[in-house]
Write a protein that holds these residues in place. Structure first.
Motif, short mmCIF file in Angstrom:
data_model
loop_
_atom_site.label_atom_id
_atom_site.label_comp_id
_atom_site.label_asym_id
_atom_site.label_seq_id
_atom_site.Cartn_x
_atom_site.Cartn_y
_atom_site.Cartn_z
N ASP A 102 131.04 73.77 20.14
CA ASP A 102 130.02 74.56 19.47
C ASP A 102 129.78 73.84 18.14
O ASP A 102 130.49 74.06 17.16
CB ASP A 102 130.52 75.99 19.25
CG ASP A 102 129.58 76.80 18.39
OD1 ASP A 102 128.39 76.43 18.27
OD2 ASP A 102 130.03 77.82 17.83
N LEU A 103 128.81 72.95 18.13
CA LEU A 103 128.59 72.08 16.98
C LEU A 103 128.22 72.85 15.72
O LEU A 103 128.49 72.40 14.61
CB LEU A 103 127.52 71.05 17.31
CG LEU A 103 127.86 70.15 18.50
CD1 LEU A 103 126.74 69.17 18.75
CD2 LEU A 103 129.17 69.42 18.27
N GLU A 104 127.64 74.00 15.89
CA GLU A 104 127.24 74.82 14.74
C GLU A 104 128.45 75.21 13.90
O GLU A 104 128.37 75.26 12.68
CB GLU A 104 126.50 76.06 15.25
CG GLU A 104 125.57 76.72 14.29
CD GLU A 104 124.52 75.80 13.67
OE1 GLU A 104 124.26 76.00 12.48
OE2 GLU A 104 123.99 74.90 14.34
N SER A 105 129.59 75.43 14.52
CA SER A 105 130.79 75.84 13.78
C SER A 105 131.40 74.69 12.97
O SER A 105 132.23 74.93 12.11
CB SER A 105 131.83 76.44 14.73
OG SER A 105 132.25 75.47 15.66
N TYR A 106 130.98 73.46 13.23
CA TYR A 106 131.51 72.30 12.51
C TYR A 106 130.49 71.67 11.56
O TYR A 106 130.76 70.65 10.95
CB TYR A 106 131.99 71.23 13.50
CG TYR A 106 133.15 71.70 14.34
CD1 TYR A 106 134.42 71.84 13.80
CD2 TYR A 106 132.96 72.00 15.68
CE1 TYR A 106 135.48 72.29 14.57
CE2 TYR A 106 134.02 72.44 16.46
CZ TYR A 106 135.27 72.58 15.90
OH TYR A 106 136.31 73.02 16.66
N LYS A 107 129.32 72.30 11.41
CA LYS A 107 128.25 71.67 10.62
C LYS A 107 128.65 71.42 9.16
O LYS A 107 128.14 70.50 8.55
CB LYS A 107 126.97 72.48 10.71
CG LYS A 107 127.01 73.81 10.00
CD LYS A 107 125.69 74.53 10.11
CE LYS A 107 125.81 75.85 9.36
NZ LYS A 107 124.58 76.59 9.40
N ASP A 108 129.56 72.21 8.61
CA ASP A 108 130.00 71.99 7.22
C ASP A 108 130.82 70.71 7.07
O ASP A 108 131.02 70.24 5.96
CB ASP A 108 130.82 73.18 6.73
CG ASP A 108 129.98 74.43 6.56
OD1 ASP A 108 128.73 74.31 6.47
OD2 ASP A 108 130.56 75.54 6.54
N GLU B 177 128.51 66.48 24.57
CA GLU B 177 128.59 67.56 23.60
C GLU B 177 129.55 68.60 24.15
O GLU B 177 129.23 69.33 25.07
CB GLU B 177 127.20 68.16 23.40
CG GLU B 177 127.14 69.24 22.38
CD GLU B 177 125.71 69.74 22.18
OE1 GLU B 177 125.57 70.83 21.62
OE2 GLU B 177 124.76 69.06 22.59
N GLY C 108 124.59 65.07 8.26
CA GLY C 108 124.11 65.73 9.47
C GLY C 108 124.75 65.24 10.75
O GLY C 108 124.38 65.69 11.84
N GLU D 228 121.56 63.43 17.25
CA GLU D 228 120.93 64.40 18.15
C GLU D 228 119.61 63.87 18.63
O GLU D 228 118.95 63.09 18.06
CB GLU D 228 120.75 65.72 17.43
CG GLU D 228 122.05 66.17 16.81
CD GLU D 228 122.52 67.51 17.27
OE1 GLU D 228 121.82 68.17 18.03
OE2 GLU D 228 123.63 67.87 16.89
#
Length: 175
Positions: free
Chosen positions: A137-143, A134, A148, A175
């Motif tokens: 910052d996976l949160e910034s690519y969630k879109d 990992e 998922g 995940e």
């Protein structure tokens, strides 16, 4: 009118000329082939060769071509921490550089293109291993996730006979 002997001679000459021409068309060099796997899952390599593998747009074009008729959701899935092995099938190289890019469903690299390669280690069987980590910052690519899961392009560069070659594979993270 031609007799039988002349017809046979012409046929033999045409066959010999065709054989010579077909032999001359062969390059005599075999394109490098690679096996990419993790545990018992073999990943489909995308071949770039020694040309058109430097620019982001060239990499994206080949990703898009590779995915024609396929669905991103059907790509193999891996958990962060899984070990991925690279095995050269018909070439030798000193070392690999492996880049992990996040890709959208259109085959566009959405993560930073100018990144540091992943560390690799060799094992005694002639295979090279690296850990699927990992690194974003996976949160910034969630879109950009597909059900998922993020799409990762693992780009593998190496030197073969003083030429830069590139291979890639696409995977999804779990995940």
């Amino acid at each position: 009118m031609m007799n039988d002997k002349t017809s046979r001679l012409i046929f033999v000459l045409i066959t010999v000329i065709a054989t010579i021409l077909l032999t001359a068309c062969q390059t005599g060099t075999e394109e490098p082939a690679i096996k990419i796997s993790s545990n018992s899952v073999e990943l489909s390599p995308i071949y770039y060769g020694d040309l058109y593998n430097k620019e982001k747009e060239e990499i994206e074009k080949r990703l898009k071509d590779f995915m024609i008729g396929k669905r991103f959701i059907d790509l193999p899935t891996f958990a962060y921490g899984d070990i991925i092995q690279i095995e050269p099938l018909n070439f030798e190289t000193g070392q690999y550089e492996i880049y992990d890019y996040i890709v959208d469903e259109n085959g566009n690299i959405i993560s930073d293109y100018d990144i540091v390669p992943i560390s690799v280690t060799s094992n005694k069987e002639g295979k090279t291993e690296f850990t699927f980590e990992e690194g974003y910052d996976l949160e910034s690519y969630k879109d950009f996730a597909v059900q998922g899961k993020l799409i990762h392009c693992l780009l593998i560069r190496c030197e073969i006979d003083n030429n830069s070659f590139a291979f890639a594979t696409l995977v999804l993270n779990v995940e």
